[in-house]
Design an enzyme around this catalytic site. Structure first.
Site, mmCIF file in Angstrom:
data_model
loop_
_atom_site.group_PDB
_atom_site.id
_atom_site.type_symbol
_atom_site.label_atom_id
_atom_site.label_comp_id
_atom_site.label_asym_id
_atom_site.label_seq_id
_atom_site.Cartn_x
_atom_site.Cartn_y
_atom_site.Cartn_z
ATOM 1 N N GLU A 224 -5.056 0.552 -7.181
ATOM 2 C CA GLU A 224 -4.341 1.430 -7.842
ATOM 3 C C GLU A 224 -3.226 0.569 -8.493
ATOM 4 O O GLU A 224 -2.650 -0.306 -7.824
ATOM 5 C CB GLU A 224 -3.595 2.326 -6.755
ATOM 6 C CG GLU A 224 -4.565 3.445 -6.374
ATOM 7 C CD GLU A 224 -3.680 4.242 -4.966
ATOM 8 O OE1 GLU A 224 -3.096 3.391 -4.366
ATOM 9 O OE2 GLU A 224 -3.710 5.308 -5.149
ATOM 10 N N HIS B 214 -2.444 -2.319 -5.727
ATOM 11 C CA HIS B 214 -2.828 -1.848 -4.676
ATOM 12 C C HIS B 214 -4.346 -2.186 -4.490
ATOM 13 O O HIS B 214 -5.170 -1.177 -4.815
ATOM 14 C CB HIS B 214 -2.415 -0.636 -4.203
ATOM 15 C CG HIS B 214 -2.887 -0.016 -2.991
ATOM 16 N ND1 HIS B 214 -3.078 1.276 -2.700
ATOM 17 C CD2 HIS B 214 -3.035 -0.818 -1.920
ATOM 18 C CE1 HIS B 214 -3.517 1.204 -1.342
ATOM 19 N NE2 HIS B 214 -3.607 0.026 -0.736
ATOM 20 N N ASN C 180 -3.275 7.100 -0.458
ATOM 21 C CA ASN C 180 -2.590 6.954 0.908
ATOM 22 C C ASN C 180 -1.694 8.285 1.146
ATOM 23 O O ASN C 180 -1.710 8.689 2.097
ATOM 24 C CB ASN C 180 -2.069 5.608 1.110
ATOM 25 C CG ASN C 180 -3.009 4.584 1.496
ATOM 26 O OD1 ASN C 180 -4.034 4.707 1.622
ATOM 27 N ND2 ASN C 180 -2.537 3.005 1.564
ATOM 28 N N SER D 298 0.683 -1.105 0.075
ATOM 29 C CA SER D 298 0.168 -0.046 0.124
ATOM 30 C C SER D 298 0.923 1.212 -0.044
ATOM 31 O O SER D 298 0.474 2.156 -0.137
ATOM 32 C CB SER D 298 -0.773 0.047 1.063
ATOM 33 O OG SER D 298 -0.121 -0.266 2.332
#
Ligand code: T1G
Length: 698
Positions: free
Chosen positions: A443, A431, A481, A410
């Site tokens: 992602e 991801h 993130n 991540s």
């Protein structure tokens, strides 16, 4: 056979007394201005032609009209507008039948409702999904659907915006018959049925409808409780409520309410979200050929690995799940079985299919060598660079040539992981978001050396898993993130400076988020953020304000929902309540820092939160980690519960304007110049008067 005349987007043919009007406006036969003009002219021509005694409208290609052309929304309407076309169809002196196939939705289904009979091919879906785009059925749907199926049922399908299969539509009375064959052949056959008196026709608008104030009150109550922040569903109810009067009055009111919806910012947001879901697939590597993936390997059977395995199994792939030992493997397999059992419970899968998946398509082993023939391998092992690079070195020796080697990390550096192999061109980040068999976003993280067809394979896999892939570059946290890590600090600062979690969360759910940031942290597990902060500690700049409140909560062992206590306490089966201990910790930390708490209005909480999100998103764009603003919107719409009617953080930013955002950041920077910095891109946009929308083309 009479002459065939064609106009843009509509083909006209006369065969043995039947006027065949084929809508031909690929890809979905949207009722664009050309279609409306030619359709109206064709109906008038057929009505005037003495040789014609029946008229059939159908779609060429893969579907009947799938709705109004939503690219025309927000532009001045161009005559003939669809309501006028539909009124002409309904008033036609000759029988007009609509032959439906594919997805006859929105304005397309409203054309069908204005016809004098509706026939659907098996597999057809009909519906009035306009509220999902921030509008309402604006071409007669709110007046004609109730005349066919009653107010209560019409309210249900209009406010839910769901698609209805042909069988259910027949049962409800939305269509008159289901017939097999090609649309054109069915059109000729059904016209003959009308001639023979075997297929009744009538003008929907002339049908009576019984008032149903109870249904209207029920739906209004439900919408107030569930969708108070949305605009168009309430307007749709108002339009339907007008259907018991004269048709012309009901249609006029529907039109007025439709125009109100068109002008609403929610319509712009929802249409932007609709296009975002599709725009993200337009990547530089779109022309590359994806590698075929029939068998996949998943390494790691924890929450993520078992979720990924479940998503792949549900999409029809064969999956080999690998864990390091029998005990972990048994846990991983049990998680997959549990996920599939949930899918059966939710009606997404039947029991027989579940059993077959487990018997035939899931293999579980502790032997990494079992992945030697896998077409694609995804690892979801412990989030540690060393662990992952070591694993990829082993995979390099095991996986067949051409296998795609994917990491579900991540935030870690995909290039460092790829460098552990002799084939960095085959390495990509995939991801997934937890729970991986539910969340739509993936992602696709593209390394320096990732081959184009490997990127294309990631996108093809996402489509197959019915997910939405967004292309991301390599940095800590990629797109979502990285931005989250930044804007999440804004609420920690607010908490330190005077607001409380139980004020901040409702302020943000009032903006439209499904959950507030503190409730989300409790749900995800406070220990995850704790680990991230520890990871960042060494790199944290000295000037950065650090808020130790969450750390202190974690030091008490309160990790949120999973421990029954975090920012909130979670009584067994009861409603979460603010954790009184947290208030004490906040007071202590404020006192230590010499902070005199001040009051924050909800609007300022939202402004700071959104401005921080937009600022970091602008930096992600500047760094080339995201291709376009619309990609960042998609990440937040489909991975972070961003309110869909707001269109995404950068669509929302355009409603504020760069000048306003820069002014806010400069104002906040007086308190904290390190955290609040104006991104150069935003400064340039403020100077040039440009919008993020201007960067979405291409
Ligand atoms: N208008 C314009 N373009 C559309 C469109 C539409 N209605 N629907 C799809 N497209 C484009 C889409 O952007 C994509 O473009 C391509 O077509 C293929 O779509 C008066 C006001 C029909 C089920 O809500 O649900 O009628 O990316 O990738 O997966 O009351 O498209 O290729 O450039 O989605 O096979 C009501 C919306 C409108 C239906 C097909 N209608 N569309 O799904 O293909 S409001 C809808 C869909 C209305 C009236 C009101 C789906 C689909 P590109 P796709 P798909």
């Amino acid at each position: 056979m009479m002459n065939i005349r064609s106009a843009p987007a509509v083909r006209y043919e006369m065969v043995d007394g039947t006027a065949l009007i084929a809508i031909d406006n690929p890809p979905v036969n949207a009722s664009s201005h050309d279609v409306r003009t030619a359709l109206l002219e064709a109906v008038r021509q057929a009505e005037a032609d003495e040789a014609v005694d029946a008229i059939a409208i159908f779609g060429a290609g893969r579907t009947f009209i799938a709705g109004a052309d939503i690219r025309e929304f927000g532009k001045p309407p161009k005559d003939p507008i669809l309501p006028d076309v539909n009124n002409a169809i309904e008033a036609c002196a000759k029988p007009v039948i609509a032959i439906l196939h594919g997805t006859a939705l929105g304005g397309g289904f409203e054309v069908a409702l204005a016809a004098h009979a509706r026939i659907a091919l098996p597999g057809t879906q009909v519906g009035l999904p306009e509220v999902t785009l921030g509008v309402l059925p604006g071409a007669g749907g709110t007046q004609r659907a109730p005349r066919l199926i009653g107010i209560a049922k019409a309210l249900e399908i209009i406010t839910e915006g769901r698609r209805i299969g042909a069988e259910e539509a027949l049962e409800m009375g939305l269509i008159d018959r289901i017939a097999e064959g090609e649309p054109r052949d069915v059109a000729l056959e059904m016209a003959e049925e009308v001639r023979q008196g075997n297929l009744g026709t009538r003008r929907t608008g002339e049908l009576q409808v019984s008032p149903d104030d109870a249904a209207i009150a029920d739906v209004s109550e439900r919408l107030k409780a569930k969708q108070a922040h949305l605009f168009s569903p309430h307007k749709a109810v108002e339009a339907v409520a007008g259907c018991t009067g004269p048709l012309a009055e009901g249609l006029a009111q529907e039109r007025a309410l439709f125009r109100q919806c068109i002008e609403s910012p929610q319509r712009a947001g929802l249409i932007h979200a609709f296009f975002a879901e599709r725009a993200v697939a337009k990547i530089p590597e779109a022309g590359a050929t994806p590698r075929p993936v029939a068998g996949a390997g998943v390494i790691g059977g924890g929450t993520m690995g078992s979720g990924i395995a479940t998503a792949m199994l549900l999409a029809g792939l064969n999956v080999t799940l690998v864990e390091r030992d029998e005990e972990a493997l048994a846990r991983g397999r049990a998680s997959v079985e549990g996920n599939l059992a949930q899918a059966v419970k939710r009606g997404k899968l039947d029991e027989a299919k579940r059993a077959a998946i487990l018997a035939e398509r899931l293999k579980a082993t502790t032997d990494l060598g079992a992945l030697a023939e896998a077409d694609l391998i995804v690892e979801a092992v412990f989030e540690d660079l060393e662990v992952k690079t070591e694993l990829f070195a082993r995979l390099d020796a095991i996986a067949r040539e051409g296998a795609v080697l994917a990491t579900n990390t991540s935030y870690l550096d995909v290039d460092r992981i790829a460098a552990a192999t002799s084939r960095p061109q085959d390495v990509v980040g995939l991801h997934f978001f937890s729970p991986a068999h539910v969340m739509k976003l993936i992602e696709v993280v593209v390394g320096d050396k990732t081959a184009a067809e490997v990127v294309a394979t990631g996108f093809a896999l996402a489509k197959r898993l019915r997910k939405i892939a967004v292309r991301a570059g390599v940095c800590d946290g990629f797109i979502g993130n990285r931005i989250l890590a930044h804007y999440r600090k804004s609420v920690d600062y607010l908490m330190m400076d005077g607001a409380t979690p139980q004020q901040i969360d409702p302020a943000l759910t009032g903006f439209g988020f499904a959950m507030g940031p503190f409730a989300v942290s409790d749900l995800a597990g406070l220990d995850i953020g704790w680990a991230t902060r520890k990871r960042h500690a060494a790199m944290r700049p000295a000037e950065e304000r650090y808020i130790p409140i969450a750390d202190r909560i974690c030091e008490e062992g309160w990790f949120g929902r999973k421990t029954g206590k975090g920012f909130y306490v979670y009584p067994q089966g009861g409603k979460p309540e603010p954790n009184p201990e947290v208030a004490r910790i906040i007071d202590e930390e404020r006192a230590k820092a010499g902070i005199l708490p001040r009051n924050f209005e909800d609007d300022e909480i939202v402004d700071r939160y959104m401005t921080a999100m937009i600022a970091e998103a602008a930096r992600v764009l500047e760094d080339g980690i995201a291709q376009r603003p619309i990609d960042i919107d998609a990440v937040f719409l489909f991975g972070y519960g961003f309110p869909r009617f707001r269109g995404g953080p950068l669509h929302y930013a355009d409603t504020l304007g760069a000048k306003e955002l820069v002014a806010r950041i400069e104002r906040y920077a007086e308190e904290d110049a390190h955290y609040w910095q104006v991104p150069p891109l935003l400064a340039r946009m403020a100077r040039e008067g440009t919008r993020f929308a201007d960067m979405n083309e291409g």
